[in-house]
Design a protein around this motif. Structure first.
Motif, PDB file in Angstrom:
ATOM      1  N   GLU A 163     -15.617 -35.306 -18.444  1.00  0.00           N
ATOM      2  CA  GLU A 163     -14.903 -34.665 -17.348  1.00  0.00           C
ATOM      3  C   GLU A 163     -15.593 -34.944 -16.014  1.00  0.00           C
ATOM      4  OE1 GLU A 163     -12.399 -30.564 -16.921  1.00  0.00           O
ATOM      5  OE2 GLU A 163     -14.410 -30.423 -17.751  1.00  0.00           O
ATOM      6  N   GLY A 164     -14.838 -35.490 -15.074  1.00  0.00           N
ATOM      7  CA  GLY A 164     -15.391 -35.805 -13.763  1.00  0.00           C
ATOM      8  C   GLY A 164     -16.052 -37.162 -13.679  1.00  0.00           C
ATOM      9  N   ALA A 165     -16.272 -37.809 -14.838  1.00  0.00           N
ATOM     10  CA  ALA A 165     -16.943 -39.118 -14.850  1.00  0.00           C
ATOM     11  C   ALA A 165     -15.961 -40.260 -15.088  1.00  0.00           C
ATOM     12  CB  ALA A 165     -18.030 -39.143 -15.933  1.00  0.00           C
ATOM     13  N   ILE A 166     -14.746 -39.938 -15.529  1.00  0.00           N
ATOM     14  CA  ILE A 166     -13.748 -40.957 -15.821  1.00  0.00           C
ATOM     15  C   ILE A 166     -12.444 -40.616 -15.096  1.00  0.00           C
ATOM     16  CG2 ILE A 166     -14.705 -41.641 -18.049  1.00  0.00           C
ATOM     17  CD1 ILE A 166     -12.776 -39.772 -19.423  1.00  0.00           C
ATOM     18  N   ARG A 167     -11.560 -41.594 -15.019  1.00  0.00           N
ATOM     19  CA  ARG A 167     -10.273 -41.373 -14.358  1.00  0.00           C
ATOM     20  C   ARG A 167      -9.428 -40.377 -15.156  1.00  0.00           C
ATOM     21  NH1 ARG A 167      -8.274 -45.633 -11.042  1.00  0.00           N
ATOM     22  NH2 ARG A 167      -6.246 -45.537 -12.089  1.00  0.00           N
ATOM     23  N   LYS A 168      -8.528 -39.707 -14.451  1.00  0.00           N
ATOM     24  CA  LYS A 168      -7.695 -38.684 -15.090  1.00  0.00           C
ATOM     25  C   LYS A 168      -6.884 -39.252 -16.237  1.00  0.00           C
ATOM     26  CE  LYS A 168      -7.165 -35.396 -11.282  1.00  0.00           C
ATOM     27  NZ  LYS A 168      -6.210 -34.736 -10.355  1.00  0.00           N
ATOM     28  N   VAL A 169      -6.378 -40.487 -16.044  1.00  0.00           N
ATOM     29  CA  VAL A 169      -5.553 -41.084 -17.088  1.00  0.00           C
ATOM     30  C   VAL A 169      -6.375 -41.339 -18.355  1.00  0.00           C
ATOM     31  CG1 VAL A 169      -5.937 -43.460 -16.253  1.00  0.00           C
ATOM     32  CG2 VAL A 169      -3.877 -42.920 -17.572  1.00  0.00           C
ATOM     33  N   THR A 170      -7.664 -41.695 -18.193  1.00  0.00           N
ATOM     34  CA  THR A 170      -8.551 -41.905 -19.348  1.00  0.00           C
ATOM     35  C   THR A 170      -8.898 -40.571 -19.982  1.00  0.00           C
ATOM     36  OG1 THR A 170      -9.478 -43.811 -18.187  1.00  0.00           O
ATOM     37  CG2 THR A 170     -10.668 -43.036 -20.129  1.00  0.00           C
ATOM     38  N   MET A 171      -9.141 -39.557 -19.150  1.00  0.00           N
ATOM     39  CA  MET A 171      -9.439 -38.219 -19.658  1.00  0.00           C
ATOM     40  C   MET A 171      -8.268 -37.692 -20.491  1.00  0.00           C
ATOM     41  SD  MET A 171     -11.733 -35.882 -19.795  1.00  0.00           S
ATOM     42  CE  MET A 171     -11.976 -34.131 -20.054  1.00  0.00           C
ATOM     43  N   ALA A 172      -7.062 -38.027 -20.047  1.00  0.00           N
ATOM     44  CA  ALA A 172      -5.867 -37.583 -20.778  1.00  0.00           C
ATOM     45  C   ALA A 172      -5.844 -38.159 -22.192  1.00  0.00           C
ATOM     46  CB  ALA A 172      -4.608 -37.987 -20.024  1.00  0.00           C
ATOM     47  N   LYS A 173      -6.370 -39.377 -22.360  1.00  0.00           N
ATOM     48  CA  LYS A 173      -6.418 -40.012 -23.684  1.00  0.00           C
ATOM     49  C   LYS A 173      -7.405 -39.274 -24.598  1.00  0.00           C
ATOM     50  CE  LYS A 173      -5.134 -44.572 -21.948  1.00  0.00           C
ATOM     51  NZ  LYS A 173      -5.567 -45.954 -21.687  1.00  0.00           N
ATOM     52  N   TYR A 174      -8.545 -38.862 -24.033  1.00  0.00           N
ATOM     53  CA  TYR A 174      -9.525 -38.097 -24.812  1.00  0.00           C
ATOM     54  C   TYR A 174      -8.941 -36.744 -25.229  1.00  0.00           C
ATOM     55  CZ  TYR A 174     -13.503 -41.242 -24.140  1.00  0.00           C
ATOM     56  OH  TYR A 174     -14.356 -42.316 -24.189  1.00  0.00           O
ATOM     57  N   LEU A 175      -8.218 -36.126 -24.310  1.00  0.00           N
ATOM     58  CA  LEU A 175      -7.615 -34.828 -24.634  1.00  0.00           C
ATOM     59  C   LEU A 175      -6.520 -34.972 -25.682  1.00  0.00           C
ATOM     60  CD1 LEU A 175      -7.404 -33.302 -21.031  1.00  0.00           C
ATOM     61  CD2 LEU A 175      -8.981 -32.649 -22.874  1.00  0.00           C
ATOM     62  N   LEU A 176      -5.810 -36.093 -25.663  1.00  0.00           N
ATOM     63  CA  LEU A 176      -4.793 -36.348 -26.683  1.00  0.00           C
ATOM     64  C   LEU A 176      -5.453 -36.549 -28.044  1.00  0.00           C
ATOM     65  CD1 LEU A 176      -1.810 -36.788 -27.339  1.00  0.00           C
ATOM     66  CD2 LEU A 176      -2.117 -39.208 -26.786  1.00  0.00           C
ATOM     67  N   THR A 177      -6.585 -37.256 -28.051  1.00  0.00           N
ATOM     68  CA  THR A 177      -7.350 -37.431 -29.286  1.00  0.00           C
ATOM     69  C   THR A 177      -7.786 -36.076 -29.832  1.00  0.00           C
ATOM     70  OG1 THR A 177      -8.137 -39.644 -28.662  1.00  0.00           O
ATOM     71  CG2 THR A 177      -9.487 -38.417 -30.247  1.00  0.00           C
ATOM     72  N   LEU A 178      -8.223 -35.186 -28.946  1.00  0.00           N
ATOM     73  CA  LEU A 178      -8.616 -33.826 -29.345  1.00  0.00           C
ATOM     74  C   LEU A 178      -7.456 -33.104 -30.025  1.00  0.00           C
ATOM     75  CD1 LEU A 178     -10.481 -31.341 -29.329  1.00  0.00           C
ATOM     76  CD2 LEU A 178      -9.720 -30.896 -26.973  1.00  0.00           C
ATOM     77  N   GLU A 179      -6.256 -33.232 -29.476  1.00  0.00           N
ATOM     78  CA  GLU A 179      -5.082 -32.569 -30.064  1.00  0.00           C
ATOM     79  C   GLU A 179      -4.782 -33.113 -31.454  1.00  0.00           C
ATOM     80  OE1 GLU A 179      -3.568 -29.854 -28.864  1.00  0.00           O
ATOM     81  OE2 GLU A 179      -5.218 -29.977 -27.415  1.00  0.00           O
ATOM     82  N   TRP A 180      -4.998 -34.406 -31.652  1.00  0.00           N
ATOM     83  CA  TRP A 180      -4.766 -34.995 -32.980  1.00  0.00           C
ATOM     84  C   TRP A 180      -5.788 -34.496 -34.001  1.00  0.00           C
ATOM     85  CZ3 TRP A 180      -0.833 -37.133 -35.306  1.00  0.00           C
ATOM     86  CH2 TRP A 180       0.189 -37.705 -34.540  1.00  0.00           C
ATOM     87  N   ILE A 181      -7.036 -34.305 -33.566  1.00  0.00           N
ATOM     88  CA  ILE A 181      -8.049 -33.759 -34.489  1.00  0.00           C
ATOM     89  C   ILE A 181      -7.644 -32.350 -34.917  1.00  0.00           C
ATOM     90  CG2 ILE A 181     -10.482 -33.146 -34.806  1.00  0.00           C
ATOM     91  CD1 ILE A 181     -11.158 -35.097 -32.553  1.00  0.00           C
ATOM     92  N   LYS A 182      -7.208 -31.546 -33.946  1.00  0.00           N
ATOM     93  CA  LYS A 182      -6.774 -30.175 -34.261  1.00  0.00           C
ATOM     94  C   LYS A 182      -5.602 -30.187 -35.237  1.00  0.00           C
ATOM     95  CE  LYS A 182      -7.972 -28.094 -29.769  1.00  0.00           C
ATOM     96  NZ  LYS A 182      -7.382 -27.483 -28.551  1.00  0.00           N
ATOM     97  N   LYS A 183      -4.706 -31.141 -35.050  1.00  0.00           N
ATOM     98  CA  LYS A 183      -3.510 -31.209 -35.888  1.00  0.00           C
ATOM     99  C   LYS A 183      -3.829 -31.700 -37.299  1.00  0.00           C
ATOM    100  CE  LYS A 183       1.025 -33.475 -36.120  1.00  0.00           C
ATOM    101  NZ  LYS A 183       1.982 -34.387 -35.424  1.00  0.00           N
ATOM    102  N   LEU A 184      -4.691 -32.736 -37.403  1.00  0.00           N
ATOM    103  CA  LEU A 184      -4.940 -33.378 -38.696  1.00  0.00           C
ATOM    104  C   LEU A 184      -6.073 -32.723 -39.487  1.00  0.00           C
ATOM    105  CD1 LEU A 184      -4.653 -37.110 -37.554  1.00  0.00           C
ATOM    106  CD2 LEU A 184      -2.889 -35.726 -38.661  1.00  0.00           C
ATOM    107  N   SER A 185      -7.086 -32.234 -38.796  1.00  0.00           N
ATOM    108  CA  SER A 185      -8.237 -31.615 -39.489  1.00  0.00           C
ATOM    109  C   SER A 185      -8.666 -30.334 -38.779  1.00  0.00           C
ATOM    110  CB  SER A 185      -9.416 -32.602 -39.545  1.00  0.00           C
ATOM    111  OG  SER A 185      -9.066 -33.763 -40.250  1.00  0.00           O
ATOM    112  N   PRO A 186      -7.794 -29.334 -38.754  1.00  0.00           N
ATOM    113  CA  PRO A 186      -8.098 -28.119 -37.986  1.00  0.00           C
ATOM    114  C   PRO A 186      -9.281 -27.323 -38.512  1.00  0.00           C
ATOM    115  CG  PRO A 186      -6.154 -27.787 -39.359  1.00  0.00           C
ATOM    116  CD  PRO A 186      -6.491 -29.239 -39.446  1.00  0.00           C
TER     117      PRO A 186
END
Length: 308
Positions: free
Chosen positions: A24-47
């Motif tokens: 957070e704050g070290a990468i562009r917003k569009v790249t940060m959005a990809k990390y946050l999307l990955t986080l949502e997939w972890i929650k969905k697949l291995s909560p």
């Protein structure tokens, strides 16, 4: 956080903490959005997966579940985003071994992809269909990307003062934040700040088009703009010209591929596109480079045969 608390921490909780601390704050917003999307997939697949239970088998199971929904390349990107956080967990002693070692990357069969670029004849045909008379419009925008290989956001940010007509160059030093309503913002990386040489015809055309325009205001971005709007204009022209339908980003690929086929070095193409290194260019245009290598082999063989 105590060791007991860490042992009971869910993997997605650790990953969330990691991306907010390190990304957070070290990468562009569009790249940060990809990390946050990955986080949502972890929650969905291995909560319920605990960080302490992460091993080669549980990690592979997570990758396999993700691969059910995505192509192999997308699964590879998912793996790389997770691996950074997991290796830090190993370094911190939260995991005894690297569970990502020897991970097998799977994925759904790739979809039939649309053409990524046009050949020289097709591009020339497209340009003849553009309305390049009178005031600046999206057709001029399409021409400028085709002639320079700029990114969409870079082209939107072009102002009159970015043109150096006496030296026939266009300076790329900013982008336009079209995803959030407008405004200038930095380029993708430091290598993206560059000067692109332009042909004399384009220089003459734009010297007239930007005359009397406000020097530091974008010449194309006048209001809220959607990528899809300009892509629709391009699609319409492709259909009219009876050529493959490509995107604006496909024009960037077209520009690069024509330069490579013309014999321009990979280093020069990388600089013109604003790639951070030549490896990016080589990976993106591997199919063209291989085709050129095959052509070079034919030339070498013909040259050698003439020696006998």
């Amino acid at each position: 956080m105590s060791k007991t608390e860490v042992n009971q921490e869910l993997f997605h909780q650790y990953y969330s903490r990691w991306i907010h601390v390190y990304k957070e704050g070290a990468i562009r917003k569009v790249t940060m959005a990809k990390y946050l999307l990955t986080l949502e997939w972890i929650k969905k697949l291995s909560p319920n997966l605990l960080l302490c239970d992460l091993n080669r088998i549980t990690y592979q199971q997570l990758l396999n579940e993700y691969a059910h929904h995505h192509e192999k390349q997308t699964t590879m990107d998912f793996h790389h985003q997770l691996k950074g956080a997991i290796l830090d967990a190993v370094d911190e002693g939260l995991l005894s071994r690297d569970p990502t070692r020897k991970a097998v990357i799977k994925g759904r069969p790739p979809r039939i992809k649309k053409p990524k670029y046009l050949n020289q004849f097709e591009l020339q045909t497209l340009i003849t269909k553009l309305n390049l008379k009178g005031e600046l419009n999206w057709d001029w925008f399409i021409l400028l990307i085709a002639k320079t290989g700029m990114r969409f956001s870079e082209a939107l940010a072009v102002t009159p003062k970015d043109f150096d007509f006496s030296h026939q160059t266009l300076s790329i030093n900013k982008t336009w934040n079209y995803k959030e309503g407008g405004g200038f913002q930095p380029t993708k990386n430091r290598s993206s700040v560059r000067k692109i040489p332009l042909d004399w015809q384009t220089i003459v055309q734009f010297s007239e088009l930007v005359k009397n325009k406000i020097e530091d205001e974008p010449i194309f971005a006048k209001k809220k703009i959607f990528n899809s709007t300009v892509n629709s204009v391009l699609t319409r022209h492709c259909k009219k010209a009876n050529i493959p339908i490509i995107s604006l980003h496909g024009l960037r690929h077209t520009h690069a591929s024509l330069l490579l086929f013309a014999g321009v070095s990979i280093a020069s193409v990388a600089r013109r596109l604003g790639h951070s290194n030549m490896t990016t260019t080589q990976k993106t245009y591997l199919h063209i480079i291989q085709e050129l290598e095959n052509r070079d082999i034919d030339i070498v063989m013909r040259s050698l045969s003439n020696l006998s």
